[in-house]
Design an enzyme around this catalytic site. Sequence first.
Site, PDB file in Angstrom:
ATOM      1  N   LYS B  96     -13.015   5.867  -5.908  1.00 23.39           N
ATOM      2  CA  LYS B  96     -13.112   5.109  -4.659  1.00 23.39           C
ATOM      3  C   LYS B  96     -14.005   5.909  -3.724  1.00 23.39           C
ATOM      4  CE  LYS B  96     -10.511   4.226  -0.447  1.00 23.39           C
ATOM      5  NZ  LYS B  96      -9.203   4.067   0.205  1.00 23.39           N
ATOM      6  N   ALA B 183      -7.163  -0.740   3.525  1.00 28.52           N
ATOM      7  CA  ALA B 183      -6.982  -0.166   4.868  1.00 28.52           C
ATOM      8  C   ALA B 183      -6.590  -1.202   5.909  1.00 28.52           C
ATOM      9  CB  ALA B 183      -8.233   0.561   5.345  1.00 28.52           C
ATOM     10  N   GLY B 184      -5.608  -0.832   6.680  1.00 29.99           N
ATOM     11  CA  GLY B 184      -5.204  -1.619   7.837  1.00 29.99           C
ATOM     12  C   GLY B 184      -4.078  -2.597   7.591  1.00 29.99           C
ATOM     13  N   ASN B 205      -1.389   1.835   1.533  1.00 24.22           N
ATOM     14  CA  ASN B 205      -0.825   3.176   1.473  1.00 24.22           C
ATOM     15  C   ASN B 205       0.127   3.425   2.639  1.00 24.22           C
ATOM     16  OD1 ASN B 205      -0.215   5.868   1.200  1.00 24.22           O
ATOM     17  ND2 ASN B 205      -2.302   6.563   0.976  1.00 24.22           N
ATOM     18  N   THR B 206      -0.448   3.565   3.849  1.00 22.19           N
ATOM     19  CA  THR B 206       0.368   3.945   5.009  1.00 22.19           C
ATOM     20  C   THR B 206       1.589   3.047   5.200  1.00 22.19           C
ATOM     21  OG1 THR B 206      -1.649   4.714   6.043  1.00 22.19           O
ATOM     22  CG2 THR B 206       0.250   4.419   7.488  1.00 22.19           C
TER      23      THR B 206
END
Lengths: 369, 255, 66
Positions: B96, B183-184, B205-206
Site C-alpha cells: 500500500k 481512511a476516515g 483501522n482506527t
Amino acid sequence: MSFYQIIEEFNDFDIPAYLSNVSTSQVKATLQKDFLKPQDFLTLLSPAATEQLEAMARKAHQLTLQHFGRVIQLFTPLYLSNYCVNRCLYCNFNSDNAIGRRKLDAQEIRSEAKAIAATGLKQILLLTGDIPGKAAVEYLTEAVTLVREYFTSIGIEVNPLAVDDYRRLAQAGVDSMTIYQEVYNQEVYDSLHLSGPKKDYHWRLNAPERACQARLRTVNIGALLGLHHWPSEAFFTGLHASYLQNNYLDTEINISLPRIKAGPVGYQPQSPVSDAELVQILLALRLFMPRSGMTLSTREPADLRNHLVPLGITRMSAGVNTAVGGHIDGHTDDGQFRISDERSVDEVRQMLISKGYQPVTQDWHHIAG
Amino acid sequence: MDKLIIGGKELKNRLFIGSGKFADESLIGDIVAQTGVEVVTVALRRVNLNGGKENILNYIPKDCVLLPNTSGARNAEEAVRIARLARAAGCGNWVKIEVISDNKYLLPDNNETIKATRILAEEGFVVLPYMHPDLYAAKELERAGAAAIMPLGAPIGTNRGLKTKEIVRILIEECELPVIVDAGIGKPSEAAEAMELGAAAVLVNTAIATAGNPAMMANAFSQAVQAGRQAFLAQPGETTEFARASSPLTGFLRS
Amino acid sequence: MHVTVNGEVVELSESTPLLDYLISRNLNPAVLVVEYNRKILHRDRWSQIQIGDGDTLEILSFVGGG
C-alpha cells in the site's frame, strides 16, 4: 488513437440482438444511475425503453435544467455556395443535380449578413458545398472576415479540413465547426457517397478531432438520421461525442439531430425515424451526455420543435433559408434541404418566451487583442 | 459468486483491516477468525534495539494477505525503498503506497504516489496506492499499473465518514480498477454507504482498533460491508424523484 | 570500531558476523529485514557478512499499521 478504434471494438458486437434482449427492469435500473456507460446508453435506445419514455423525459428535462437552465441559443445558417463535387444520394447539392449553382461574392455576403443581423441573430453558421483546394479555404476565410462585423459567434459547416486550415479559420474568427458523419456504418457510407472527396470515410470521421486539436471552442457532430439503423447510428454518435469530450476537455462538444424524412420526391430514407424515435434518441443522448449541447434544425416542423424544447435541446436554428443568397432576394429554390419550420426569428423567440425559456442570441463576446 | 480479484488473488471478504493502534494486538487473530477478513495492513519500522514488543506478525494468521504500507515515506523514492524492504522481509509482494509529507492533515501526495506506483508496478509489486480522490490522478495510477486505487473517505484517523462521497462516486464510475475506500470510515453505516456506491472494498483501522470493544466493532463492520455490497448488487429499486407530472412531457407523441 | 545501527553509533570490539550480532541484541532473525550500507541484504547472507568499522545497518520489522 482515433475514434475509429472505438467503432472497431463493436465490430463483433451484435447491437440489434442486444437491443431486443433489453428488459424493462434493465431500463428502469439504468434510469437510476447517475452516470451512464456506453452499454447503459445503448439500453436506452432499445425497444424496451420506449415504454419508459416519460420517465426518461423527466430525467432529461431535469438534467438539462440543471446544466443549462431555461435557455435556448438561436442561430441561423448562411449558405455561401452550393457548388459541390460530391455525389451524395440524399443531398440536393449532389453534383448530378441540375440545380441553379451560385457562389456569393463579397458584396452579396455582406448583404446576406446584414439581412440576417437585422433579425437580431448574433450566431452565424457559414455553409458551402465541397470544392477541394486552397482557394476554397481562402474564400471561406475571406467570408469569415466579412461577416465578423455583424456576428459575435461564427461557425462553419464545410467539407473536412486539415488541422492547419482549422487553425487559420480560428485565427480569422471562427469559434465553432459543425460536421456530420452522416452515417457511421462504413458500408452504408460507401454506398451513399458515389464519388468525390467525401468518399473518404476516415478523413471525415477524424475531422471533429482535428478541429478539437486546432482548439476551436465548439465542435458539433451528428448522424443524418434515417440513412441507416437508427439505434446504431445514435449509439455511435453518442460514443463519438463522449470520445471527443474525454480527450479534449477544453472543447465544447455539441450533438445535432438532423432527420431526413420521406417525401414525395427525392431520396427516400432507408430507415425512417418516427417522432417517438427521434424523442428517444434525444433523451438517451441527454442522459448519456448531460453536459453536451444539442441542436435542432428547422428540418423539424414548428409543433414538434416546440415540444422538444424542454427535453434536452439547447440550440435551435431560426429564420432559416437554405438557398444561396436566399436572405437577399427571398427565394428558396435550390436549397440544400426543405425546411419545415418556416417561422421568423421573432416568432421562434416569442414561442420560447411563452414556454418560460430565454432565447439567447449571444453568450459571449470577442475582446480585441 | 461475487469475488474481488486483486493482483491475481481471489478475495471473498471485502473488509480490509489495519493492524495499528490496537491496545491489545492479540485481538487481531480473533477478529480475523470471526469475520473472515483476508487482508491486513502492517507497517515497517526500525526495531527497538533495547528490547521491544513482540512482532506483529505473531498475531496475524498466516493465511492473511499482508499489505505493508509505506508510512513514513515523504516522497516516491522513500516509498520505493520501504516497499522493497517489505518485500525482502518475505511477506509477499503487495504494498500500500502511502506518501505523506503533510503532518497536519496527513493527506497523501498524489504526484509522488503516482511516481512510486509506476516504479513498483514495473518491479512486479501488487500496488495499492492510497490517494486523494482525484479523477486525473486515478487515471494516471491506472496507467502506472496500480492493482486498485484507495481514495480516502476523510483524513486518516478522523472517523469522519465518507466526506469525499461525490468524487469517490465519480472514481467508481470512471475507473476500471477496483476502488477501495481507505481512511476516515468511522462507523459501519459509512462502510455500507461506500459499498452501496459500488466500492470494491473498504479498509478500516482506527474505527475498529480504538472502539471500546474492537472485536464486536469488527463484526459490525464486516456485516455492514456485506450488506452494502449486497445492496449494490441487488440494484436499488426505483426512488420516485419527481412527482408525477400533471402534464406529461411526452404526451404530444400520443395525440 | 564504530557501526551505525538504526541511526545510533554503536561500539563493537571486533568485526562480527551480522547474524551473531542480531542474536546478541536479542532480536528474532526470522522476522527482520536488514539494509546493509543502504542495500537490502538477503537473509541467506546474514551469516557470511562481517560487519566492521564504518558500516551502516538498518534493522526493521513489521509493526501494527493502517
